[in-house]
Every structure is written in C-alpha cells, then in structure tokens.
Design a protein around this motif. Structure first.
Motif, mmCIF file in Angstrom:
data_model
loop_
_atom_site.group_PDB
_atom_site.id
_atom_site.type_symbol
_atom_site.label_atom_id
_atom_site.label_comp_id
_atom_site.label_asym_id
_atom_site.label_seq_id
_atom_site.Cartn_x
_atom_site.Cartn_y
_atom_site.Cartn_z
ATOM 1 N N ARG A 109 46.107 56.891 94.379
ATOM 2 C CA ARG A 109 45.311 55.661 94.802
ATOM 3 C C ARG A 109 43.694 56.108 94.704
ATOM 4 N NH1 ARG A 109 48.063 52.534 98.365
ATOM 5 N NH2 ARG A 109 50.260 52.655 98.705
ATOM 6 N N GLY A 110 43.215 57.239 94.763
ATOM 7 C CA GLY A 110 41.844 57.177 94.584
ATOM 8 C C GLY A 110 41.371 56.910 93.289
ATOM 9 N N THR A 111 41.838 57.110 92.285
ATOM 10 C CA THR A 111 41.457 56.837 90.986
ATOM 11 C C THR A 111 41.666 55.266 90.702
ATOM 12 O OG1 THR A 111 42.047 59.073 90.220
ATOM 13 C CG2 THR A 111 41.965 57.112 88.410
ATOM 14 N N ASN A 112 43.012 54.817 91.219
ATOM 15 C CA ASN A 112 43.102 53.425 91.251
ATOM 16 C C ASN A 112 42.041 52.584 91.926
ATOM 17 O OD1 ASN A 112 44.275 50.688 92.422
ATOM 18 N ND2 ASN A 112 45.941 51.368 91.232
ATOM 19 N N ASP A 113 41.525 53.032 93.145
ATOM 20 C CA ASP A 113 40.360 52.435 93.844
ATOM 21 C C ASP A 113 39.129 52.526 92.883
ATOM 22 O OD1 ASP A 113 41.879 51.706 96.200
ATOM 23 O OD2 ASP A 113 40.968 53.420 97.262
ATOM 24 N N LEU A 114 38.912 53.649 92.441
ATOM 25 C CA LEU A 114 37.818 53.943 91.393
ATOM 26 C C LEU A 114 37.832 52.704 90.178
ATOM 27 C CD1 LEU A 114 37.119 57.549 91.217
ATOM 28 C CD2 LEU A 114 35.499 55.798 92.239
ATOM 29 N N MET A 115 39.001 52.677 89.730
ATOM 30 C CA MET A 115 39.267 51.859 88.336
ATOM 31 C C MET A 115 38.960 50.482 88.357
ATOM 32 S SD MET A 115 38.749 53.799 85.760
ATOM 33 C CE MET A 115 39.435 52.978 84.422
ATOM 34 N N THR A 116 39.418 49.892 89.950
ATOM 35 C CA THR A 116 39.354 48.627 90.126
ATOM 36 C C THR A 116 38.680 48.013 91.289
ATOM 37 O OG1 THR A 116 41.511 49.104 91.959
ATOM 38 C CG2 THR A 116 42.145 48.643 89.545
ATOM 39 N N THR A 117 37.698 48.845 91.757
ATOM 40 C CA THR A 117 36.579 48.445 92.758
ATOM 41 C C THR A 117 35.436 49.171 92.352
ATOM 42 O OG1 THR A 117 36.979 50.341 94.199
ATOM 43 C CG2 THR A 117 38.150 48.568 94.409
ATOM 44 N N ALA A 118 34.262 48.876 92.952
ATOM 45 C CA ALA A 118 32.961 49.370 92.738
ATOM 46 C C ALA A 118 32.475 50.068 93.890
ATOM 47 C CB ALA A 118 31.935 48.212 92.574
ATOM 48 N N LEU A 119 31.995 51.496 93.752
ATOM 49 C CA LEU A 119 30.997 51.984 94.550
ATOM 50 C C LEU A 119 30.035 52.647 94.109
ATOM 51 C CD1 LEU A 119 31.816 53.894 97.373
ATOM 52 C CD2 LEU A 119 32.650 55.518 95.797
ATOM 53 N N ASP A 120 28.997 52.119 94.925
ATOM 54 C CA ASP A 120 27.572 52.292 94.594
ATOM 55 C C ASP A 120 27.289 54.033 94.700
ATOM 56 O OD1 ASP A 120 26.960 49.786 94.168
ATOM 57 O OD2 ASP A 120 26.152 49.591 96.261
ATOM 58 N N GLY A 121 26.488 54.427 93.754
ATOM 59 C CA GLY A 121 26.021 55.420 93.706
ATOM 60 C C GLY A 121 26.607 56.581 92.752
ATOM 61 N N VAL A 122 27.868 56.174 92.313
ATOM 62 C CA VAL A 122 28.641 57.320 91.475
ATOM 63 C C VAL A 122 28.468 56.911 90.228
ATOM 64 C CG1 VAL A 122 31.169 57.844 91.120
ATOM 65 C CG2 VAL A 122 30.398 57.099 93.444
ATOM 66 N N GLU A 123 27.617 57.806 89.515
ATOM 67 C CA GLU A 123 27.173 57.577 88.008
ATOM 68 C C GLU A 123 28.328 57.588 87.048
ATOM 69 O OE1 GLU A 123 23.988 56.496 87.249
ATOM 70 O OE2 GLU A 123 23.754 56.262 89.379
ATOM 71 N N SER A 124 29.162 58.650 87.414
ATOM 72 C CA SER A 124 29.986 58.761 86.341
ATOM 73 C C SER A 124 31.210 57.593 86.398
ATOM 74 C CB SER A 124 31.198 60.014 86.533
ATOM 75 O OG SER A 124 31.507 60.082 87.657
#
Length: 257
Positions: A109-124
């Motif tokens: 679920r964590g990777t799912n959130d990363l790949m389908t949402t935006a989170l400021d400050g995460v350069e990678s």
C-alpha cells in the motif's frame, strides 16, 4: 576567547543512533506497506520501540522518512522501465512493464500511494514519476509506429487510467486475490489496440460479491481500530514542520502508475 572545536559523538552513541534509525526505517516500511502513507507517525515510532522525539530527530518530516524507506523501491521501478524501453516490441515492453508495476501496487500500500499520489519533498518520487511518464510516452510512440497502438491514444489517456486503476488494486487484491488486477488491466490495455478482433481476457471474472467487497475497500486506508485509537495522529504541518496524518496530497494529473 577562541571557539572550542566540536568533538565527534562517541562511537557507542553513533552505534545507538544508527540502530534507532534502522529500527525506524524497518518499522516504517512495515507500517506503510500495511496501511499506506497516511499511517500515523506515532504508530511507526511505537512499533520501532522509540519515542516520537527520536523519530523526529532522525526524520524531521514525513517526506524525509518516506525518502529513506522507499528510495531503493523507486530505483527498482525505474530499472524496470529502462528494461521495458529497450524491448524491440513496444507492446510487449509496455505489458511487461505494467505487469511488474501492478504486482508491486497490489502487494504494498505504501508504494501504491507513492505511485498514484503526490508527496512534496520526496526527490526520488519526483524522479520516478518523470521516468514513468517518459517510459509510457516512449512505448506508446513506438507502438503507434509499429501499428500495435491506436493512433489517437495519448500518454495522458493511459496515465490517468493507470492511476485510477492503481488506486483500486489493493482493495481488489484483498477481495479477489493477489493477481485479480490482471483482468481489468488487460481490458484497459485492449482499448489501446487498433480496431481488431478482441483477445480473450484473463480469467476468472469478478463475482458480484467480490465486486461489492472491492468497492467497499476503496475508502481511505485506515489502521486496525485498536492501533489507530491507541495514539493520536501526529501534528499537522505548521510551525514545527512535523506532519500529521494528512501528509499526502491526492492528485488527478495522471503522473502516477
């Protein structure tokens, strides 16, 4: 009076700090995988066996913790995209790429959130979204040239559809099995093909009960009731700079999975 030179921390203290950092990243990986990126940071600190102050000393905000936890996973995703772009058959490259990406989205679920949402400050994360867009754009362009992708399909069309389907994958996998996403993904990709006889869809189809369970599971990701209620969520972003539960920001720009 001259300033005293700063002395390095004793080796034992450095080792203790590294152990705390390692416990935090391991606990965060588990919690984010189970609950998604909105999991309270308090829960992560408690699972790591440290206090909130220790967590914030190592990771001053949610983005810093996410960067540390998922950096390698995001790099692996870009490596998968690189392999896909070197495939002679653009359609095979596209389907292989999405099969690998969606297998991860279903399991984590964590990777799912990363790949389908935006989170400021995460350069990678910014880098992997840009890389994903270039991969999709390249494979669609070559697919059109090879006659395997319809001429009017755009990169934005596919990115939007993939992000929408990707958000549903954890609930779908929970309701109908870890590989149940293959059928809707195949149906989605069939729409990219030039007009031709339809290929058989992967089986089995969803049952009415599985569909109902999937739709129920599309709400916000929440921790088990006991775990969430035991501690308050972290403070919202403000003067302290420490994020609370609302650390993610949904996006509809289609740059996700």
């Amino acid at each position: 009076m001259p300033d005293r030179p700063e002395t390095a921390a004793p080796p034992a203290r450095r080792r203790d700090a590294q152990r705390s950092r390692d416990r935090l990243t391991a606990a965060a990986r588990e919690v984010f995988t189970e609950l998604g990126l909105e999991a309270p940071l308090d829960v992560i600190a408690r699972r790591a066996g440290v206090g909130n102050a220790t967590l914030y000393r190592h990771y001053p905000n949610r983005a810093a913790l996410v960067e540390a936890v998922f950096h390698d996973t995001l790099a692996d995703t870009m490596a998968v995209g690189d392999r896909a772009r070197h495939h002679d058959d653009a359609w095979a490259g596209l389907t292989d790429y999405l099969d690998e990406v969606f297998a991860v989205l279903a399991a984590d679920r964590g990777t799912n959130d990363l790949m389908t949402t935006a989170l400021d400050g995460v350069e990678s994360l910014r880098a992997v979204h840009a890389h994903n867009r270039r991969t999709i754009d390249d494979l669609l362009r070559r697919g059109r040239e090879q006659g395997t992708v319809r001429a009017d399909a755009t990169t934005e069309d596919l990115l939007f559809a993939l992000a929408a389907l990707g958000r549903a994958v954890p609930a779908l996998a929970s309701a109908a099995g870890p590989r149940s996403w293959r059928r809707p993904l195949a149906l989605l990709l069939a729409g990219l093909r030039p007009p031709s006889p339809a290929s058989p869809l992967p089986r089995p189809a969803l049952t009415p009960t599985q569909l109902a369970d999937t739709l129920k599971g599309l709400g916000p990701h929440r921790a088990p009731p006991g775990e969430v209620q035991a501690v308050p969520s972290g403070p919202s972003p403000g003067a302290s700079g420490r994020p609370g539960r609302a650390g993610t920001r949904r996006t509809d720009h289609g740059d996700g999975a």
